[in-house]
Design an enzyme around this catalytic site. Structure first.
Site, PDB file in Angstrom:
ATOM      1  N   HIS A   1       0.871  -1.176   0.000  1.00 52.75           N
ATOM      2  CA  HIS A   1       0.000   0.000   0.000  1.00 52.75           C
ATOM      3  C   HIS A   1       0.914   1.233   0.000  1.00 52.75           C
ATOM      4  O   HIS A   1       1.444   1.611   1.037  1.00 52.75           O
ATOM      5  CB  HIS A   1      -0.880  -0.064   1.259  1.00 52.75           C
ATOM      6  CG  HIS A   1      -1.801   1.088   1.455  1.00 52.75           C
ATOM      7  ND1 HIS A   1      -3.149   1.008   1.217  1.00 52.75           N
ATOM      8  CD2 HIS A   1      -1.585   2.351   1.887  1.00 52.75           C
ATOM      9  CE1 HIS A   1      -3.726   2.169   1.499  1.00 52.75           C
ATOM     10  NE2 HIS A   1      -2.785   3.009   1.902  1.00 52.75           N
TER      11      HIS A   1
ATOM     12  N   CYS B   1      -3.893   9.639   4.971  1.00 57.74           N
ATOM     13  CA  CYS B   1      -4.330   9.460   6.361  1.00 57.74           C
ATOM     14  C   CYS B   1      -4.577  10.818   6.995  1.00 57.74           C
ATOM     15  O   CYS B   1      -3.676  11.654   7.034  1.00 57.74           O
ATOM     16  CB  CYS B   1      -3.253   8.707   7.146  1.00 57.74           C
ATOM     17  SG  CYS B   1      -3.681   8.553   8.883  1.00 57.74           S
TER      18      CYS B   1
HETATM   19  N1  COA Z   1     -17.066   2.674  14.830  1.00 61.78           N
HETATM   20  C1  COA Z   1     -17.816   3.737  15.136  1.00 61.78           C
HETATM   21  N2  COA Z   1     -17.679   4.443  16.269  1.00 61.78           N
HETATM   22  C2  COA Z   1     -16.725   4.043  17.121  1.00 61.78           C
HETATM   23  C3  COA Z   1     -15.911   2.934  16.875  1.00 61.78           C
HETATM   24  C4  COA Z   1     -16.098   2.248  15.665  1.00 61.78           C
HETATM   25  N3  COA Z   1     -15.337   1.215  15.313  1.00 61.78           N
HETATM   26  N4  COA Z   1     -15.071   2.788  17.908  1.00 61.78           N
HETATM   27  C5  COA Z   1     -15.331   3.765  18.772  1.00 61.78           C
HETATM   28  N5  COA Z   1     -16.346   4.524  18.310  1.00 61.78           N
HETATM   29  C6  COA Z   1     -16.912   5.721  18.916  1.00 61.78           C
HETATM   30  C7  COA Z   1     -17.261   5.576  20.369  1.00 61.78           C
HETATM   31  O1  COA Z   1     -18.582   5.131  20.511  1.00 61.78           O
HETATM   32  C8  COA Z   1     -17.086   6.979  20.866  1.00 61.78           C
HETATM   33  O2  COA Z   1     -18.206   7.752  20.488  1.00 61.78           O
HETATM   34  P1  COA Z   1     -18.775   8.911  21.436  1.00 61.78           P
HETATM   35  O3  COA Z   1     -17.655   9.911  21.577  1.00 61.78           O
HETATM   36  O4  COA Z   1     -19.938   9.434  20.660  1.00 61.78           O
HETATM   37  O5  COA Z   1     -19.112   8.237  22.699  1.00 61.78           O
HETATM   38  C9  COA Z   1     -15.908   7.504  20.080  1.00 61.78           C
HETATM   39  O6  COA Z   1     -15.895   6.711  18.890  1.00 61.78           O
HETATM   40  C10 COA Z   1     -14.602   7.319  20.810  1.00 61.78           C
HETATM   41  O7  COA Z   1     -14.507   5.987  21.274  1.00 61.78           O
HETATM   42  P2  COA Z   1     -13.318   5.450  22.184  1.00 61.78           P
HETATM   43  O8  COA Z   1     -13.558   4.015  22.469  1.00 61.78           O
HETATM   44  O9  COA Z   1     -13.108   6.374  23.346  1.00 61.78           O
HETATM   45  O10 COA Z   1     -12.106   5.488  21.233  1.00 61.78           O
HETATM   46  P3  COA Z   1     -11.064   6.610  20.953  1.00 61.78           P
HETATM   47  O11 COA Z   1     -11.568   7.978  21.158  1.00 61.78           O
HETATM   48  O12 COA Z   1      -9.837   6.197  21.654  1.00 61.78           O
HETATM   49  O13 COA Z   1     -10.901   6.410  19.365  1.00 61.78           O
HETATM   50  C11 COA Z   1     -10.881   4.976  17.430  1.00 61.78           C
HETATM   51  C12 COA Z   1     -10.408   5.197  18.836  1.00 61.78           C
HETATM   52  C13 COA Z   1     -10.040   3.884  16.820  1.00 61.78           C
HETATM   53  C14 COA Z   1     -12.324   4.593  17.429  1.00 61.78           C
HETATM   54  C15 COA Z   1     -10.751   6.275  16.635  1.00 61.78           C
HETATM   55  O14 COA Z   1      -9.505   6.849  16.874  1.00 61.78           O
HETATM   56  C16 COA Z   1     -10.905   6.059  15.138  1.00 61.78           C
HETATM   57  O15 COA Z   1     -11.949   5.681  14.646  1.00 61.78           O
HETATM   58  N6  COA Z   1      -9.877   6.341  14.380  1.00 61.78           N
HETATM   59  C17 COA Z   1      -9.950   6.196  12.937  1.00 61.78           C
HETATM   60  C18 COA Z   1      -8.635   5.905  12.387  1.00 61.78           C
HETATM   61  C19 COA Z   1      -8.687   5.913  10.895  1.00 61.78           C
HETATM   62  O16 COA Z   1      -9.663   5.587  10.247  1.00 61.78           O
HETATM   63  N7  COA Z   1      -7.554   6.318  10.316  1.00 61.78           N
HETATM   64  C20 COA Z   1      -7.416   6.363   8.898  1.00 61.78           C
HETATM   65  C21 COA Z   1      -7.189   5.024   8.305  1.00 61.78           C
HETATM   66  S1  COA Z   1      -5.689   4.262   8.781  1.00 61.78           S
HETATM   67 ZN    ZN Z   2      -3.267   4.808   2.853  1.00 60.38          ZN
END
Ligand code: COA
Ligand code: ZN
Length: 318
Positions: free
Chosen positions: A209, A242
């Site tokens: 990737h 990202c």
């Molecule tokens: N799908 C949807 N919502 C999710 C989820 C999922 N897989 N996992 C957690 N959430 C929601 C929780 O319900 C919470 O919602 P709220 O604030 O409304 O209560 C919020 O996300 C935060 O959840 P938490 O468990 O405290 O996790 P976090 O704040 O530590 O975040 C991730 C962790 C992984 C969920 C978040 O950082 C994320 O989604 N990152 C995306 C990374 C990404 O896509 N990067 C690009 C591609 S590599």
């Molecule tokens: Zn990528």
């Protein structure tokens, strides 16, 4: 081409996930579905359709379940979903994803920025996801982000990378991918690491990737190909990146990648004119130009009529 007798590569189209996740403007769900359905007819081997992540973290993926359940499945084509945690895995399976793509970064600081955990904590949390996917009968692949460099830490230690790689396979990863999240890898490094990964784990499918952040994208594709890799992620128009990596820019462009391989006599199975047509319509969906080149320039073989004077001089010379 490389003496191994293989002359075919497999393309995983990631525009609907990596491409759209980095767009400021929400891409309408119906537009995402229509694009995925059109891509399904181009001959790509796999489509990463969406990501089951926090809608606050990545607003453009908030319609993940709708996209995954409403696309038209083409038999034989794999529709995968990116998943960062157990909650995402459950939602992806519920929506019918054919494959989970579990992602974590091999550098702690990027993993913290992306999913708020250390790399080791992400991996530990994957235990439950592997158990769930096994029970469900759905394969779970792992993508190691920042494999060739981290925007916060620089070059990533190759031994650390290969250690994570092996541990994921032991835990049950159905396939592995090495991701160059911010285009820091160079062809020599790619050839070395891909060669080592394939030598250590010859029976585990390996995808690459690449991002073209520093113009090394297609050179890295070729380096990985020469080292034995046959599966490549790419994004229509070369968009993507990202949202949690400073300066991130697009993936390698699908039509540019397909064009390169086909010009070299290496089959991709992809209908390039159809792909170029879709790419030319992409700015209409996202509201800006894309970095891809072949859709603008045409294929090498798409010739132009010469100016009249040049044509008559050439005729005289004959
Ligand atoms: N799908 C949807 N919502 C999710 C989820 C999922 N897989 N996992 C957690 N959430 C929601 C929780 O319900 C919470 O919602 P709220 O604030 O409304 O209560 C919020 O996300 C935060 O959840 P938490 O468990 O405290 O996790 P976090 O704040 O530590 O975040 C991730 C962790 C992984 C969920 C978040 O950082 C994320 O989604 N990152 C995306 C990374 C990404 O896509 N990067 C690009 C591609 S590599
Ligand atoms: Zn990528």
């Amino acid at each position: 081409m490389d003496g191994s007798g293989h002359d075919r590569v497999y393309i995983c189209e990631v525009v609907a996930r990596d491409g759209f996740q980095n767009e400021a403007r929400f891409v309408e769900t119906a537009d995402k579905i229509a694009l995925i359905d059109a891509l399904s007819k181009t001959g790509v081997a796999k489509i990463e359709a969406t990501a089951f992540v926090s809608p606050k973290a990545v607003p453009n993926m908030r319609d993940a379940a709708q996209v995954m359940t409403q696309i038209t499945r083409r038999p034989g084509l794999v529709y995968s979903a990116l998943v960062p945690n157990l909650r995402g895995a459950m939602a992806a399976l519920e929506a019918g994803a054919d494959e989970l793509n579990l992602v974590f970064s091999v550098s702690d600081s990027h993993n913290m920025a992306n999913v708020r955990m250390t790399s080791a904590d992400s991996l530990r949390a994957f235990e439950d996801i592997f158990a769930l996917s096994r029970a469900h009968g759905t394969p779970a692949a792992v993508t190691l982000a920042t494999s060739f460099g981290c925007p916060f830490e620089g070059r990533v230690d190759g031994e650390r990378l290969l250690d994570f790689y092996g541990r994921c396979i032991t835990m049950g990863a159905s396939a592995m991918a090495l991701a160059d999240t911010t285009g820091m890898g160079n062809p020599a490094q790619v050839e070395r690491l891909v060669g080592r990964a394939l030598a250590l784990h010859p029976h585990t499918p390996l995808g690459l990737h690449f991002h073209n952040t520093r113009g090394m994208g297609l050179a890295n594709v070729l380096a990985a190909y020469r080292a034995g890799a046959r599966c490549f992620d790419a994004s229509l128009g070369g968009i993507g990146g990202c949202p949690f990596a400073p300066g991130a820019t697009g993936n390698i462009c699908t039509e540019d990648t397909v064009h390169m391989f086909e010009e070299m006599g290496i089959a991709t199975g992809v209908d390039l004119p159809a792909l170029m047509d879709l790419s030319r319509r992409l700015p209409g969906l996202i509201g800006h130009e894309t970095p891809g080149q072949v859709a603008k320039a045409g294929r090498s073989g798409d010739l132009h009529p010469p100016p009249a004077q040049a044509a008559s001089m050439a005729a005289q010379a004959r």
